[in-house]
Design a protein around this motif. Structure first.
Motif, short mmCIF file in Angstrom:
data_model
loop_
_atom_site.label_atom_id
_atom_site.label_comp_id
_atom_site.label_asym_id
_atom_site.label_seq_id
_atom_site.Cartn_x
_atom_site.Cartn_y
_atom_site.Cartn_z
N SER A 1 -6.39 -7.98 15.04
CA SER A 1 -6.47 -8.40 16.44
C SER A 1 -5.24 -9.16 16.89
CB SER A 1 -7.71 -9.29 16.64
OG SER A 1 -7.54 -10.56 16.01
N GLU A 2 -4.48 -9.73 15.94
CA GLU A 2 -3.28 -10.49 16.27
C GLU A 2 -2.00 -9.74 15.98
OE1 GLU A 2 -3.23 -14.08 17.51
OE2 GLU A 2 -5.01 -13.00 18.18
N SER A 3 -2.00 -8.93 14.92
CA SER A 3 -0.78 -8.21 14.53
C SER A 3 -1.13 -6.85 13.92
CB SER A 3 0.03 -9.03 13.51
OG SER A 3 1.16 -8.29 13.07
N PRO A 4 -1.19 -5.80 14.74
CA PRO A 4 -1.44 -4.45 14.21
C PRO A 4 -0.40 -4.03 13.18
CG PRO A 4 -1.74 -4.49 16.59
CD PRO A 4 -1.15 -5.81 16.22
N THR A 5 0.83 -4.50 13.34
CA THR A 5 1.90 -4.14 12.39
C THR A 5 1.61 -4.69 11.00
OG1 THR A 5 3.55 -4.09 14.15
CG2 THR A 5 4.36 -4.29 11.89
N LEU A 6 1.26 -5.97 10.94
CA LEU A 6 0.94 -6.59 9.65
C LEU A 6 -0.31 -5.96 9.06
CD1 LEU A 6 1.36 -8.73 7.48
CD2 LEU A 6 0.10 -10.36 8.94
N HIS A 7 -1.30 -5.71 9.89
CA HIS A 7 -2.54 -5.08 9.42
C HIS A 7 -2.26 -3.72 8.80
CE1 HIS A 7 -6.16 -2.51 10.07
NE2 HIS A 7 -6.75 -3.56 9.53
N GLU A 8 -1.45 -2.91 9.46
CA GLU A 8 -1.14 -1.56 8.94
C GLU A 8 -0.40 -1.66 7.61
OE1 GLU A 8 1.22 1.94 8.14
OE2 GLU A 8 2.06 0.02 8.84
N PHE A 9 0.50 -2.64 7.48
CA PHE A 9 1.24 -2.84 6.23
C PHE A 9 0.28 -3.22 5.10
CE2 PHE A 9 3.53 -5.40 3.16
CZ PHE A 9 4.73 -4.70 2.98
N LEU A 10 -0.65 -4.12 5.37
CA LEU A 10 -1.60 -4.55 4.34
C LEU A 10 -2.53 -3.42 3.93
CD1 LEU A 10 -2.56 -8.07 5.78
CD2 LEU A 10 -1.07 -7.60 3.83
N ILE A 11 -2.94 -2.60 4.87
CA ILE A 11 -3.78 -1.45 4.54
C ILE A 11 -3.02 -0.48 3.65
CG2 ILE A 11 -4.98 0.57 5.49
CD1 ILE A 11 -6.44 -2.08 5.90
N ARG B 1 8.69 -8.27 4.37
CA ARG B 1 9.92 -8.09 3.59
C ARG B 1 9.63 -7.63 2.17
NH1 ARG B 1 11.59 -13.15 5.86
NH2 ARG B 1 11.06 -14.15 3.85
N GLY B 2 8.39 -7.75 1.73
CA GLY B 2 8.04 -7.41 0.36
C GLY B 2 7.83 -5.93 0.15
N VAL B 3 7.72 -5.56 -1.12
CA VAL B 3 7.42 -4.18 -1.49
C VAL B 3 5.97 -3.89 -1.10
CG1 VAL B 3 7.27 -2.52 -3.38
CG2 VAL B 3 9.07 -4.27 -3.38
N CYS B 4 5.75 -2.77 -0.46
CA CYS B 4 4.41 -2.44 0.04
C CYS B 4 3.56 -1.83 -1.06
CB CYS B 4 4.52 -1.50 1.24
SG CYS B 4 2.94 -1.22 2.08
N MET C 1 0.17 -2.97 -3.99
CA MET C 1 -0.89 -3.94 -4.21
C MET C 1 -0.47 -5.12 -5.09
SD MET C 1 -3.49 -5.17 -6.27
CE MET C 1 -3.92 -3.93 -7.49
N PRO C 2 0.15 -4.88 -6.27
CA PRO C 2 0.47 -6.03 -7.14
C PRO C 2 1.41 -7.03 -6.46
CG PRO C 2 0.63 -3.98 -8.37
CD PRO C 2 0.48 -3.60 -6.93
N THR C 3 2.42 -6.52 -5.77
CA THR C 3 3.41 -7.41 -5.14
C THR C 3 2.78 -8.26 -4.04
OG1 THR C 3 5.18 -5.82 -5.59
CG2 THR C 3 5.60 -7.50 -3.91
N ILE C 4 2.05 -7.62 -3.15
CA ILE C 4 1.48 -8.34 -2.02
C ILE C 4 0.35 -9.26 -2.47
CG2 ILE C 4 0.41 -8.10 0.25
CD1 ILE C 4 3.36 -7.23 0.03
N HIS C 5 -0.44 -8.82 -3.44
CA HIS C 5 -1.52 -9.67 -3.94
C HIS C 5 -0.93 -10.95 -4.56
CE1 HIS C 5 -5.44 -10.70 -5.70
NE2 HIS C 5 -4.73 -11.10 -6.74
N GLN C 6 0.11 -10.80 -5.35
CA GLN C 6 0.73 -11.97 -5.99
C GLN C 6 1.33 -12.90 -4.94
OE1 GLN C 6 4.29 -11.30 -8.38
NE2 GLN C 6 3.52 -12.76 -9.90
#
Length: 392
Positions: A202-212, A271-274, A276-281
């Motif tokens: 609801s605040e950042s579709p860009t960030l949401h799409e990256f996390l998905i 800026r991180g690698v897209c 799961m391990p990288t973003i989770h950490q």
């Protein structure tokens, strides 16, 4: 997220550092911390207690300022009568309790939750109290199921308000704010956790799409929600500041806080690698210098901007019970009235004598600030001379 006031509407006063008001005769103004303390004392002595002002104090900058103030305000936020507390829990509750072994193991592993340098004998005694406190609440409410992390909430209460009051607060939190986490299964907990992504979207579709795309999921925030961040933060001051905020707010506020924490790190995440391990950490490790006052302010605005009613339905017992807690809290009597109606609990120390130094302090305060200060200082004296002398 404000309270529901009873009786005559009260004017909300600005408690922010920039929102200073005149402090009395001659137009002398108090510092914002002192002014905020005075407003809190005034709210506590209103009849009924001005819970809306107390909630405002808890969520605005600085929170409730000190341990002494928290011990007075936290019970009012949960509608707890400090002169009618449950009996002191004891070891007898451990016999045959279904969760006793798990609670014992978790409490023994909780060394980092106690202040550094605490004498071992004192820490061990507190750990025993913590076990008794948890099992007492679970024994009184068989429908509630223990979860790992529950002890992190309990120890924060124990260290702040003591055993009996902490037990009373834990009971109320368990049947209200924490209720969604205490089902026999984690289905409702997962539902609350999964609220995180729609909030971010609801605040950042860009960030949401990256996390998905990274497939990180929401598990990194699980301990944040179920322990109110107590398990992941090593600074007790930061934990207490968040507890001020959560105790005064809607039960879903910790989810908004988690979403806002991720949003505040958006540039770092993108800026991180897209994967799961990288973003989770990355997300699992909260920076030690994270700006918590900014987080609280933005989370509060976030909730007001995107309230739960505008998001997908969530069958939350905690959220459903919040309105009734607000209404009952607005009907509370001040402590001086409750004291006249009941007896002092055995573990609440009597007021210390008003020595000469304190009397001089009262005289000086009343002379410089005017008659309005007299009611405030009377309340402060009930809290203890040390607090009064630090206040002004």
């Amino acid at each position: 997220m404000t309270g529901i006031a009873a009786g005559k509407p009260r004017r909300r006063r600005d408690m922010r550092p920039g929102g200073r008001e005149s402090g009395g005769a001659g137009g002398r103004s108090l510092s914002w911390r002192k002014q905020k303390s005075v407003l809190i004392y005034e709210a506590l002595t209103q009849d009924p207690v001005d819970v809306e002002t107390l909630r405002e104090a808890a969520v605005t900058e600085g929170g409730l300022l000190s341990q002494e103030i928290r011990r007075r305000v936290w019970p009012k936020l949960l509608n707890i009568n400090v002169y009618s507390l449950p009996p002191k829990p004891g070891p007898a509750l451990r016999a045959n309790h279904r969760d006793c072994n798990q609670v014992l193991m978790d409490v023994r592993r909780s060394l980092k939750r106690f202040p550094a340098g605490m004498v071992e004998a004192e820490r061990c005694a507190l750990q025993e109290q913590l076990v008794d406190m948890i099992l007492f609440v679970l024994g009184c409410h068989p429908q509630l199921h223990y979860y790992q992390g529950y002890h992190d909430v309990a120890v924060t209460l124990l260290l702040t308000v003591g055993l009996r009051l902490g037990t009373a607060m834990l009971q109320t939190l368990s049947t209200h704010h924490l209720r969604d986490f205490m089902d026999p299964t984690m289905e409702r907990t997962r539902s609350v956790l999964n609220y995180l992504m729609p909030l971010i979207q609801s605040e950042s579709p860009t960030l949401h799409e990256f996390l998905i795309r990274s497939e990180v999921g929401c598990i990194f925030a699980l301990s944040w929600l179920i322990t109110w961040y107590g398990h992941v933060l090593s600074d007790l001051h930061q934990v207490l500041r968040l507890y001020d905020f959560f105790l005064a707010s809607h039960p879903l506020t910790p989810v908004y806080c988690a979403a806002q924490m991720v949003l505040m790190r958006e540039e770092e995440v993108l800026r991180g690698v897209c994967d799961m391990p990288t973003i989770h950490q990355l997300l699992s490790r909260i920076p030690p210098d994270f700006p918590y006052e900014t987080l609280i302010s933005r989370s509060r605005s976030f909730f007001q901007r995107r309230p739960p009613c505008e998001l997908p339905p969530l069958h939350s017992i905690s959220a459903a019970s919040f309105h009734s807690l607000q209404i009952s809290s607005a009907q509370q009597r001040p402590d001086f009235v409750l004291r006249q109606q009941g007896t002092r609990p055995s573990d609440v120390p009597p007021a210390r004598p008003q020595n000469t130094l304190v009397k001089l302090a009262v005289w000086g305060i009343s002379a410089s600030l005017g008659a309005a200060a007299l009611a405030v200082t009377q309340t402060a004296l009930e809290w203890g001379p040390d607090l009064l002398l630090r206040l002004f």
